[in-house]
Write an enzyme that holds these catalytic residues in place. Structure first.
Site, short mmCIF file in Angstrom:
data_model
loop_
_atom_site.label_atom_id
_atom_site.label_comp_id
_atom_site.label_asym_id
_atom_site.label_seq_id
_atom_site.Cartn_x
_atom_site.Cartn_y
_atom_site.Cartn_z
CE1 TYR A 186 26.38 47.57 44.39
CE2 TYR A 186 26.94 45.43 43.45
CZ TYR A 186 25.72 46.13 43.62
OH TYR A 186 24.81 46.52 43.07
CB ALA B 120 35.68 36.40 48.21
CE1 TYR C 110 34.42 35.05 43.68
CE2 TYR C 110 33.04 34.44 42.18
CZ TYR C 110 33.28 34.40 43.14
OH TYR C 110 32.14 35.37 43.97
#
Ligand code: UDP
Length: 335
Positions: free
Chosen positions: A11, A75, A141
């Site tokens: 994105y 990632a 994360y």
């Protein structure tokens, strides 16, 4: 400049590639297409399908394409998943990140812009958050991003990398060509738009947070503004640019938040989605999602002062409106 964009089929990467090629840069995309889409890569960029976690392969790729700078967007980035499968996040984000840095060391490619995150701050002590505030992630994360930031810092000291670390807050919106498409859709705005499109209920994760309406508050930034910040950050990594250190010897990473400085609650986002789509949205309240801080709002003053960057498309209406327009013009995403 010849730029390698890891995650350029995703994105944020795809919008960044769109703006980089428009600005006349020569772009190579490295993406394993695990969550990215071949169709999201601009026809004016070259796509190499593979992982950034293979030092030997990346070394070859950097040499072959005579890469001058890297925009490292790739990632694993889903907070909830990072809590149930942290190993995947440490392997990919940390192991892969160090492998990429090693390829840079081997080839003497010194310029890197790194996609980091507000999740590095954890439970902030104050709002808006400034870059010097403590980084104490509360989800895996954020922890993996913090570790890669730290690795970049040590590579700067030892090998004189020229780097900009960008801590994104919540990214939303689309350009005419590129938008957000994940399966499943876990981020709030695309998840709400998907629920609207499919005429089903959406879930808000928790309404018992210490915020005015009980739902979490986030700072949203338009993906096109983010991509512009990438261009400015890449420029700041030039050999003679003092913002990323002296032209020889140890350097220090330039760290900037990218946000709007304004927070919107999850309930406010639901109302904005209803306004932008003209449809009402059935919402149920579910349990809290593990790893979610109640409030994340950026101070973006440093990005403004040092990079000369300011968000231009700062309203929720612009972000949600453009995301909705893209979704309607791409009913099957990139398929
Ligand atoms: N959220 C929600 N329902 C959803 C998706 C997200 O209530 O279907 C909430 C989430 O718990 C958080 C906020 O929306 O409070 C933003 O989450 P998102 O995953 O979009 O971004 P994050 O802040 O985790 O990077």
């Amino acid at each position: 400049m010849r730029v390698l964009v890891t995650g350029g089929a995703g994105y944020i990467g795809s919008v960044s590639v769109e703006l980089l090629v428009e600005a006349g840069h020569e772009v190579t995309v490295l993406d394993d297409l695990s969550t990215g889409h071949r169709g999201a890569v601009s026809a004016r960029a070259k796509l190499e399908v593979g992982t950034y976690g293979d030092t030997a392969a990346v070394t070859t790729l950097l040499e072959k394409n005579r890469i001058e700078a890297i925009l490292h967007c790739a990632a694993k980035s889903i907070v909830g998943e990072s809590m149930t499968d942290p190993g995947k996040y440490f392997r990919e984000n940390v192991g892969g990140g160090v492998a990429l840095l090693e390829a840079m060391r081997a080839t003497k490619v010194r310029r890197i812009v790194f996609s980091s995150t507000a999740a590095t701050y954890g439970m902030p002590e104050r709002t808006p958050i400034v870059e010097a505030d403590p980084v104490r992630p509360i989800n895996a994360y954020g922890e993996t991003k913090r570790i890669v930031e730290s690795a970049i810092g040590w590579y700067c000291r030892a090998y004189g990398l020229r780097s900009v670390i960008l801590r994104y807050f919540n990214v939303a919106g689309a350009t005419v060509e590129h938008g957000e498409m994940h399966v499943p859709e876990t981020h709030l705005i695309p998840a709400l738009l998907e629920a609207v499109a499919e005429g089903r209920q959406a879930t808000i994760f928790g309404d018992d947070y210490p915020t005015p309406d009980g739902t979490c508050i986030r700072d949203y930034i338009h993906v096109e503004d983010l991509a512009l910040a990438h261009l400015k950050a890449l420029e700041a990594t030039a050999h003679n640019d003092k913002r990323t250190g002296p032209s020889s010897g140890p350097t220090e990473a330039l760290i900037c938040n990218l946000g709007n400085g304004k927070g919107f609650s999850n309930r406010q986002v639901v109302r904005a989605v209803e306004a932008a789509t003209g449809r009402s949205l059935g919402v149920k309240i579910g349990p809290r999602r593990p790893g979610d801080p109640p409030i994340l709002v950026a101070s973006a003053d440093k990005a403004n002062e040092v990079l000369g960057w300011k968000p231009r498309l700062g309203s929720l209406d612009e972000m949600i409106g453009s995301a909705w327009a893209w979704k309607q013009s791409h009913p099957s995403g990139y398929r």
